[in-house]
Design a protein around this motif. Structure first.
Motif, PDB file in Angstrom:
ATOM      1  N   GLU A  62      -7.444   0.754   4.722  1.00  0.00           N
ATOM      2  CA  GLU A  62      -7.585   1.163   3.294  1.00  0.00           C
ATOM      3  C   GLU A  62      -6.800   2.678   3.294  1.00  0.00           C
ATOM      4  N   SER A  64      -4.725   4.071   4.937  1.00  0.00           N
ATOM      5  CA  SER A  64      -3.174   4.008   5.433  1.00  0.00           C
ATOM      6  C   SER A  64      -2.392   3.366   4.416  1.00  0.00           C
ATOM      7  N   GLN A  65      -3.124   2.273   3.701  1.00  0.00           N
ATOM      8  CA  GLN A  65      -2.484   1.584   2.236  1.00  0.00           C
ATOM      9  C   GLN A  65      -2.385   2.597   1.167  1.00  0.00           C
ATOM     10  N   GLU A  68       0.346   4.862   1.928  1.00  0.00           N
ATOM     11  CA  GLU A  68       1.533   4.360   1.661  1.00  0.00           C
ATOM     12  C   GLU A  68       1.862   4.100   0.054  1.00  0.00           C
ATOM     13  N   ARG A  69       0.817   3.911  -0.638  1.00  0.00           N
ATOM     14  CA  ARG A  69       0.722   4.002  -2.051  1.00  0.00           C
ATOM     15  C   ARG A  69       1.535   5.410  -2.523  1.00  0.00           C
ATOM     16  N   TYR A  75       0.519   5.364  -6.064  1.00  0.00           N
ATOM     17  CA  TYR A  75      -1.017   5.967  -5.942  1.00  0.00           C
ATOM     18  C   TYR A  75      -1.312   6.597  -7.277  1.00  0.00           C
ATOM     19  N   SER A  79      -4.478  -1.188  -9.811  1.00  0.00           N
ATOM     20  CA  SER A  79      -3.786  -2.352  -9.185  1.00  0.00           C
ATOM     21  C   SER A  79      -3.725  -3.469 -10.124  1.00  0.00           C
ATOM     22  N   LYS A  97      -8.630   1.999  -6.216  1.00  0.00           N
ATOM     23  CA  LYS A  97      -7.459   1.261  -6.657  1.00  0.00           C
ATOM     24  C   LYS A  97      -7.421   0.802  -8.116  1.00  0.00           C
TER      25      LYS A  97
END
Length: 109
Positions: A62, A64-65, A68-69, A75, A79, A97
């Motif tokens: 989570e 890491s995601q 990445e966002r 970010y 979502s 999110k």
């Protein structure tokens, strides 16, 4: 790339918080993995260790995601509806999110 509603200072602060959490969780995972190497699958303590390993692994994914966002500029956007997630919410829940409206809808379902 989406233009962020967050200032560069806010985004940097949130990025650093996410990075610190990722580093903490990665260290935790390494410790749990080392602990698991000597265990057996029979006792309750080992089962609890496996649950903790899975939780740490999920948290790392989570985080890491989320990072990445941050990198791809999505970010801080819901979502589901793509609404801006307020900085105050992200400060409290950097992994958020969903906006509050979508989060409530999700929890009610």
């Amino acid at each position: 790339m989406t233009v962020s509603h967050l200032s560069s200072v806010q985004l940097q602060e949130l990025r650093e918080e996410l990075q610190q959490q990722l580093e903490r969780r990665s260290r935790q995972l390494l410790g749990l993995q080392a602990e698991a190497e000597g265990g057996t699958g029979a006792d309750a303590q080992y089962q609890e260790l496996m649950v903790n390993l899975a939780a740490a692994d999920r948290a790392i994914a989570e985080l890491s995601q989320a990072l990445e966002r941050v990198k791809d500029g999505t970010y801080g956007r819901c979502s589901d509806c793509e609404a801006e997630i307020p900085y105050e919410r992200l400060k409290i829940r950097p992994l958020a999110k969903l906006c509050i409206t979508c989060q409530r809808r999700y929890e009610a379902a």
